[in-house]
Design a protein around this motif. Sequence first.
Motif, PDB file in Angstrom:
ATOM      1  N   THR A 556       0.834  -1.208   0.000  1.00  0.00           N
ATOM      2  CA  THR A 556       0.000   0.000   0.000  1.00  0.00           C
ATOM      3  C   THR A 556       0.869   1.258   0.000  1.00  0.00           C
ATOM      4  OG1 THR A 556      -1.742  -1.162   1.205  1.00  0.00           O
ATOM      5  CG2 THR A 556      -1.816   1.237   1.247  1.00  0.00           C
ATOM      6  N   LEU A 557       1.926   1.234   0.813  1.00  0.00           N
ATOM      7  CA  LEU A 557       2.823   2.390   0.879  1.00  0.00           C
ATOM      8  C   LEU A 557       3.507   2.641  -0.462  1.00  0.00           C
ATOM      9  CD1 LEU A 557       4.413   1.715   4.400  1.00  0.00           C
ATOM     10  CD2 LEU A 557       2.917   3.629   3.794  1.00  0.00           C
ATOM     11  N   ALA A 567      10.411   1.273   2.621  1.00  0.00           N
ATOM     12  CA  ALA A 567      11.728   0.698   2.932  1.00  0.00           C
ATOM     13  C   ALA A 567      11.838   0.376   4.410  1.00  0.00           C
ATOM     14  CB  ALA A 567      12.830   1.680   2.514  1.00  0.00           C
ATOM     15  N   ARG A 568      11.288   1.266   5.268  1.00  0.00           N
ATOM     16  CA  ARG A 568      11.303   1.012   6.708  1.00  0.00           C
ATOM     17  C   ARG A 568      10.449  -0.213   7.039  1.00  0.00           C
ATOM     18  NH1 ARG A 568       9.122   5.542   8.479  1.00  0.00           N
ATOM     19  NH2 ARG A 568      11.081   6.692   8.265  1.00  0.00           N
ATOM     20  N   MET A 569       9.328  -0.340   6.334  1.00  0.00           N
ATOM     21  CA  MET A 569       8.455  -1.495   6.552  1.00  0.00           C
ATOM     22  C   MET A 569       9.143  -2.786   6.117  1.00  0.00           C
ATOM     23  SD  MET A 569       5.652  -2.622   7.753  1.00  0.00           S
ATOM     24  CE  MET A 569       4.867  -1.034   8.061  1.00  0.00           C
ATOM     25  N   GLN A 570       9.936  -2.730   5.024  1.00  0.00           N
ATOM     26  CA  GLN A 570      10.678  -3.912   4.569  1.00  0.00           C
ATOM     27  C   GLN A 570      11.686  -4.337   5.628  1.00  0.00           C
ATOM     28  OE1 GLN A 570      10.210  -5.876   1.707  1.00  0.00           O
ATOM     29  NE2 GLN A 570      11.571  -7.166   2.934  1.00  0.00           N
ATOM     30  N   SER A 571      12.316  -3.359   6.280  1.00  0.00           N
ATOM     31  CA  SER A 571      13.258  -3.661   7.361  1.00  0.00           C
ATOM     32  C   SER A 571      12.547  -4.375   8.503  1.00  0.00           C
ATOM     33  CB  SER A 571      13.902  -2.358   7.852  1.00  0.00           C
ATOM     34  OG  SER A 571      14.753  -2.607   8.938  1.00  0.00           O
ATOM     35  N   GLU A 572      11.333  -3.923   8.839  1.00  0.00           N
ATOM     36  CA  GLU A 572      10.554  -4.584   9.889  1.00  0.00           C
ATOM     37  C   GLU A 572      10.181  -6.009   9.470  1.00  0.00           C
ATOM     38  OE1 GLU A 572       7.173  -2.217  10.862  1.00  0.00           O
ATOM     39  OE2 GLU A 572       8.348  -0.409  11.298  1.00  0.00           O
ATOM     40  N   ILE A 573       9.855  -6.168   8.196  1.00  0.00           N
ATOM     41  CA  ILE A 573       9.503  -7.501   7.674  1.00  0.00           C
ATOM     42  C   ILE A 573      10.701  -8.438   7.783  1.00  0.00           C
ATOM     43  CG2 ILE A 573       8.950  -8.760   5.552  1.00  0.00           C
ATOM     44  CD1 ILE A 573       7.210  -6.305   4.773  1.00  0.00           C
ATOM     45  N   ASP A 574      11.884  -7.948   7.402  1.00  0.00           N
ATOM     46  CA  ASP A 574      13.096  -8.772   7.484  1.00  0.00           C
ATOM     47  C   ASP A 574      13.385  -9.175   8.925  1.00  0.00           C
ATOM     48  OD1 ASP A 574      13.375  -8.506   4.767  1.00  0.00           O
ATOM     49  OD2 ASP A 574      14.833  -6.850   4.886  1.00  0.00           O
ATOM     50  N   SER A 575      13.218  -8.231   9.843  1.00  0.00           N
ATOM     51  CA  SER A 575      13.447  -8.512  11.263  1.00  0.00           C
ATOM     52  C   SER A 575      12.469  -9.559  11.773  1.00  0.00           C
ATOM     53  CB  SER A 575      13.318  -7.219  12.069  1.00  0.00           C
ATOM     54  OG  SER A 575      13.453  -7.473  13.439  1.00  0.00           O
ATOM     55  N   LEU A 576      11.217  -9.440  11.364  1.00  0.00           N
ATOM     56  CA  LEU A 576      10.193 -10.395  11.784  1.00  0.00           C
ATOM     57  C   LEU A 576      10.503 -11.791  11.240  1.00  0.00           C
ATOM     58  CD1 LEU A 576       7.504 -11.098  13.103  1.00  0.00           C
ATOM     59  CD2 LEU A 576       6.334 -10.251  11.053  1.00  0.00           C
ATOM     60  N   LYS A 577      10.921 -11.877   9.988  1.00  0.00           N
ATOM     61  CA  LYS A 577      11.262 -13.178   9.399  1.00  0.00           C
ATOM     62  C   LYS A 577      12.427 -13.825  10.143  1.00  0.00           C
ATOM     63  CE  LYS A 577       9.632 -12.472   4.635  1.00  0.00           C
ATOM     64  NZ  LYS A 577      10.030 -12.310   3.214  1.00  0.00           N
ATOM     65  N   THR A 578      13.407 -13.003  10.536  1.00  0.00           N
ATOM     66  CA  THR A 578      14.539 -13.527  11.303  1.00  0.00           C
ATOM     67  C   THR A 578      14.069 -14.108  12.628  1.00  0.00           C
ATOM     68  OG1 THR A 578      16.035 -11.895  10.324  1.00  0.00           O
ATOM     69  CG2 THR A 578      16.756 -12.926  12.371  1.00  0.00           C
ATOM     70  N   ASP A 579      13.184 -13.387  13.319  1.00  0.00           N
ATOM     71  CA  ASP A 579      12.636 -13.880  14.588  1.00  0.00           C
ATOM     72  C   ASP A 579      11.856 -15.179  14.390  1.00  0.00           C
ATOM     73  OD1 ASP A 579      13.700 -11.738  15.923  1.00  0.00           O
ATOM     74  OD2 ASP A 579      11.839 -10.562  15.949  1.00  0.00           O
ATOM     75  N   MET A 580      11.093 -15.257  13.311  1.00  0.00           N
ATOM     76  CA  MET A 580      10.312 -16.461  13.035  1.00  0.00           C
ATOM     77  C   MET A 580      11.222 -17.655  12.788  1.00  0.00           C
ATOM     78  SD  MET A 580       7.339 -14.733  10.632  1.00  0.00           S
ATOM     79  CE  MET A 580       6.507 -16.268  10.195  1.00  0.00           C
ATOM     80  N   ASN A 581      12.317 -17.447  12.054  1.00  0.00           N
ATOM     81  CA  ASN A 581      13.274 -18.530  11.798  1.00  0.00           C
ATOM     82  C   ASN A 581      13.932 -19.000  13.090  1.00  0.00           C
ATOM     83  OD1 ASN A 581      12.845 -18.612   9.033  1.00  0.00           O
ATOM     84  ND2 ASN A 581      14.401 -17.054   8.601  1.00  0.00           N
ATOM     85  N   LYS A 582      14.245 -18.048  13.974  1.00  0.00           N
ATOM     86  CA  LYS A 582      14.858 -18.408  15.259  1.00  0.00           C
ATOM     87  C   LYS A 582      13.910 -19.263  16.090  1.00  0.00           C
ATOM     88  CE  LYS A 582      17.982 -14.442  15.892  1.00  0.00           C
ATOM     89  NZ  LYS A 582      18.209 -13.181  16.674  1.00  0.00           N
ATOM     90  N   GLN A 583      12.636 -18.885  16.080  1.00  0.00           N
ATOM     91  CA  GLN A 583      11.648 -19.661  16.838  1.00  0.00           C
ATOM     92  C   GLN A 583      11.514 -21.078  16.297  1.00  0.00           C
ATOM     93  OE1 GLN A 583       7.964 -17.462  16.901  1.00  0.00           O
ATOM     94  NE2 GLN A 583       8.835 -15.772  18.086  1.00  0.00           N
ATOM     95  N   GLU A 584      11.547 -21.211  14.971  1.00  0.00           N
ATOM     96  CA  GLU A 584      11.424 -22.537  14.357  1.00  0.00           C
ATOM     97  C   GLU A 584      12.617 -23.422  14.700  1.00  0.00           C
ATOM     98  OE1 GLU A 584       9.010 -24.002  12.716  1.00  0.00           O
ATOM     99  OE2 GLU A 584       7.701 -22.255  12.860  1.00  0.00           O
TER     100      GLU A 584
END
Length: 625
Positions: A556-557, A567-584
């Motif tokens: 949307t942005l 671009a800031r939202m993409q950074s948040e997305i990348d951070s979230l994906k990293t956290d999800m991988n760590k949890q898995e």
Amino acid sequence: MACGGFMSAPVCLIENDENGKLCVKKQAKDILDGIKEPVVVVSVVGLYRTGKSYIMNRLAGQQSGFALGSTIESKTKGIWMWCVPHPSKKGHTLVLLDTEGLGDVEKGDEKHDTWIFCLAVLLSSTLVYNSSGVIDNMALEKLHYVTELTENIRVKAEASQDEDQSADFMRVFPSFVWAVRDFTLELKKGDDQITSDEYLESALKLKTGSSAQTERYNLPRRCLRHFFAVRKCFVFPRPASTQNMRRMEELEENDLDPEFLEQAKSFCRYIYDNAEPKIISGGRIITGTALGNLAEVYIEAIRSGKVPCLENAVVSLAKIQNVRAVEQALEFYMTEMLSMAQLPMDPEDLSNIHTVAEKKATEVFITMSFNDNDQIYQQELMGKIHNEYQDMCQQNHEASLMQCEEVLREVFDTLEKGISDGLYLKTGGYRQYRDMLRQLAEEYRAKTQSHIMCEEVLSMYLKAKEDVGNMILQADQSLSAAEQEKEVQRLKNEILEQRQRGLEEQNRLQEQAFQDMQRTHDEHVNQIIHQMEREHERMRRDNERVLEAKLREKETLLEQGFQKEAARMQSEIDSLKTDMNKQETSQPSTTSKVMDIVGTAASLFLPGFVPKVAGFGLSLLSKRF
């Protein structure tokens, strides 16, 4: 609903005390304490006199309940609660929270309104914002409370300044439904028809620019987009004429506008089908009991002048819930055991009852407890059930022992009288004594074969009669010295054989005890694994929901020309994906750690279990014969 009956009317959950501070009402807390099943919590917030209470009554399936008013005076004070069986989710309770109208000029306390709004967000799984007219800039400015959420709610106890917290808020914040009342416009954009959801998203569109005015315009819109992953909108036409609006509680459905009725039904269907059970950090679904405790934890923080913190609330709630989970699980276990076990009974039957009762008790514990990451409370429950079962086994031993002794006294009464009267101290008396002893032993076994202590009691009795038998043997002149010697040896062999039967009986009890403990360990491990899998799946779904929302927001942005924000939202997305991988990747190691802890706990109980039970019977017998 597992609260002992239906609520015929709402009750006050939170109000101001005599000192003007928020407090949780005992009546409502007691009702929530009785709800042991998951709760779907729907809160409604909005400006006063906008008809919030009416739509909550509709959700409760009632024409009246939450107080309505026909004057300019705000009717609802504090937060009121109505718990009803969920219409479509079996085994769930629908908790409806009707909040005090915001912006009441007579209150003159802006902070009070802020806390009411924050509590509605913190306690609910779906938040309904009710407003009148249209969604325009003025309507969004009146929703300024959403811009203050980060100032009045913390997700983590410690968070760095540059850390993105929007994902944390999205995971734990409720879904958002905007209910627009008395809507008179056509849902059109140009010449095209649009849905009510598209109408909402259009109203949340950001403006380009960096002026202070643009920032003020964008702030409430950005907060709604960043904090609430799921957003929905319903527009309601005016339900009735002005005259009839003053007596809404009295109106039948045929007195209401058909289009309003249709929208009201669609709204209720959406809430019933889509509102999720209330969860807290870590993906844990909570019960009514936990919801009541959670309300008290948040209120205590507000009363003490602190900002409610979800992480701290979970820690506090875990202590309260886990202590209560152990108590109630143990109480459930004891109630099951006492109602089903009729002592004395076969140890295997008692073991089967124990297995069923323990499994159910563990389920009670798992349902109520959470964040018992080191299994401290589960170990405590294992130990307490272990001790109670030992006591029950001891009682079973004693009950069996007493019955066997009573039967033995009755059966061997004739023999005892004969011995007392000197009946066997004569020529041929030993054979008479021996045959009588054998006959009575078989009669005793026939009467006590189902009792766990029958062979042990007989063994100790025969051992006690060894000297009497030798005395009778010596007095029998009909036997030669060789025959007497042979009889002495036969008597010793019979005593040893009976002793062996008694030992085999005790060995079977020991084996049963070890099987019980192994089964206990396996049951606790299975319950923990299943609970961890459910919570892990819930966390995964929450993360995916947040990820999808952020991906949509980024698109949307980009479409609206906000390159830097995208671009800031993409950074948040990348951070979230990293956290999800760590949890898995951490899931297997976490499971392994839990198994080690539970395994260690079980090993502490196993060695000491049997000697206590086995030694109990022997010590009693040694005192009686």
